[in-house]
Design a protein around this motif. Sequence first.
Motif, mmCIF file in Angstrom:
data_model
loop_
_atom_site.group_PDB
_atom_site.id
_atom_site.type_symbol
_atom_site.label_atom_id
_atom_site.label_comp_id
_atom_site.label_asym_id
_atom_site.label_seq_id
_atom_site.Cartn_x
_atom_site.Cartn_y
_atom_site.Cartn_z
ATOM 1 N N LEU A 98 -12.602 30.682 -1.769
ATOM 2 C CA LEU A 98 -13.550 30.246 -0.752
ATOM 3 C C LEU A 98 -14.314 31.450 -0.214
ATOM 4 C CD1 LEU A 98 -11.038 28.137 1.374
ATOM 5 C CD2 LEU A 98 -12.423 27.327 -0.546
ATOM 6 N N PRO A 112 -7.655 29.198 -0.037
ATOM 7 C CA PRO A 112 -7.504 28.132 0.957
ATOM 8 C C PRO A 112 -6.213 28.387 1.744
ATOM 9 C CG PRO A 112 -7.886 27.215 -1.235
ATOM 10 C CD PRO A 112 -7.641 28.679 -1.401
ATOM 11 N N SER A 126 -11.719 22.799 1.344
ATOM 12 C CA SER A 126 -12.341 22.637 0.030
ATOM 13 C C SER A 126 -12.666 21.194 -0.331
ATOM 14 C CB SER A 126 -11.426 23.206 -1.057
ATOM 15 O OG SER A 126 -10.285 22.381 -1.221
ATOM 16 N N LEU A 134 -15.598 19.622 -5.075
ATOM 17 C CA LEU A 134 -15.370 20.548 -3.972
ATOM 18 C C LEU A 134 -16.391 20.254 -2.880
ATOM 19 C CD1 LEU A 134 -14.889 23.830 -6.036
ATOM 20 C CD2 LEU A 134 -13.117 22.329 -5.108
ATOM 21 N N VAL A 142 -17.511 21.563 1.064
ATOM 22 C CA VAL A 142 -17.335 22.510 2.158
ATOM 23 C C VAL A 142 -18.212 22.073 3.324
ATOM 24 C CG1 VAL A 142 -16.728 24.419 0.623
ATOM 25 C CG2 VAL A 142 -19.108 24.088 1.306
ATOM 26 N N ALA A 181 -17.142 27.075 -2.106
ATOM 27 C CA ALA A 181 -15.851 26.992 -2.793
ATOM 28 C C ALA A 181 -16.138 26.920 -4.285
ATOM 29 C CB ALA A 181 -15.064 25.767 -2.338
#
Length: 175
Positions: free
Chosen positions: A58, A69, A91, A130, A132, A140
């Motif tokens: 990340l 994460p 994520s 993914l 974010v 991510a």
Amino acid sequence: MIPRARATGRALGYKLFYRLPVPLRRRLVRLAVPKYIVGAVTLLRDAEATGAGRILLLRQPPGYSWTLPAGLLQRGEAPVVGAARELYEESGVRLSPDVLRPAVPNAVVHAKGWVDVVFEAEVPASTTELKVDGAEVLEAAFHPLDDLPRLSRATANLLGYYGIGPRAGENRPAA
């Protein structure tokens, strides 16, 4: 061998301690025992990767380096539950805590007063969406283990315990 007078004094100390009311004993122990902040971390690998493999990283503000994460446990939260929660929050990957396996080593004690409890899992990156939030996490992505982006110092140190990245092998505990 412990000298007899010292052993007798220690036994007397324990007898006095256990005569104290439980709340007072707890308070005394809390004052004397080191305190640690406990975090939960997930090493999420790409199940489809070949070669060295790939891992989820990340990019968080200010955005200069990449991290795993991870996050702090909530009061009373089991580490595996915290790892699954943080993975999802950061994520968008939702995994049951039952899917997460303890990494080896499972807990890494850092000199600065915190402990990371680390778990591992695999997902197929090609079918794993993914997501974010753009605030806590900017980006991510899965990255090849043999070509990692710039890692935060804490992430580089932690991955070193697992033989990954620029610090691989430096932090391994003695067998």
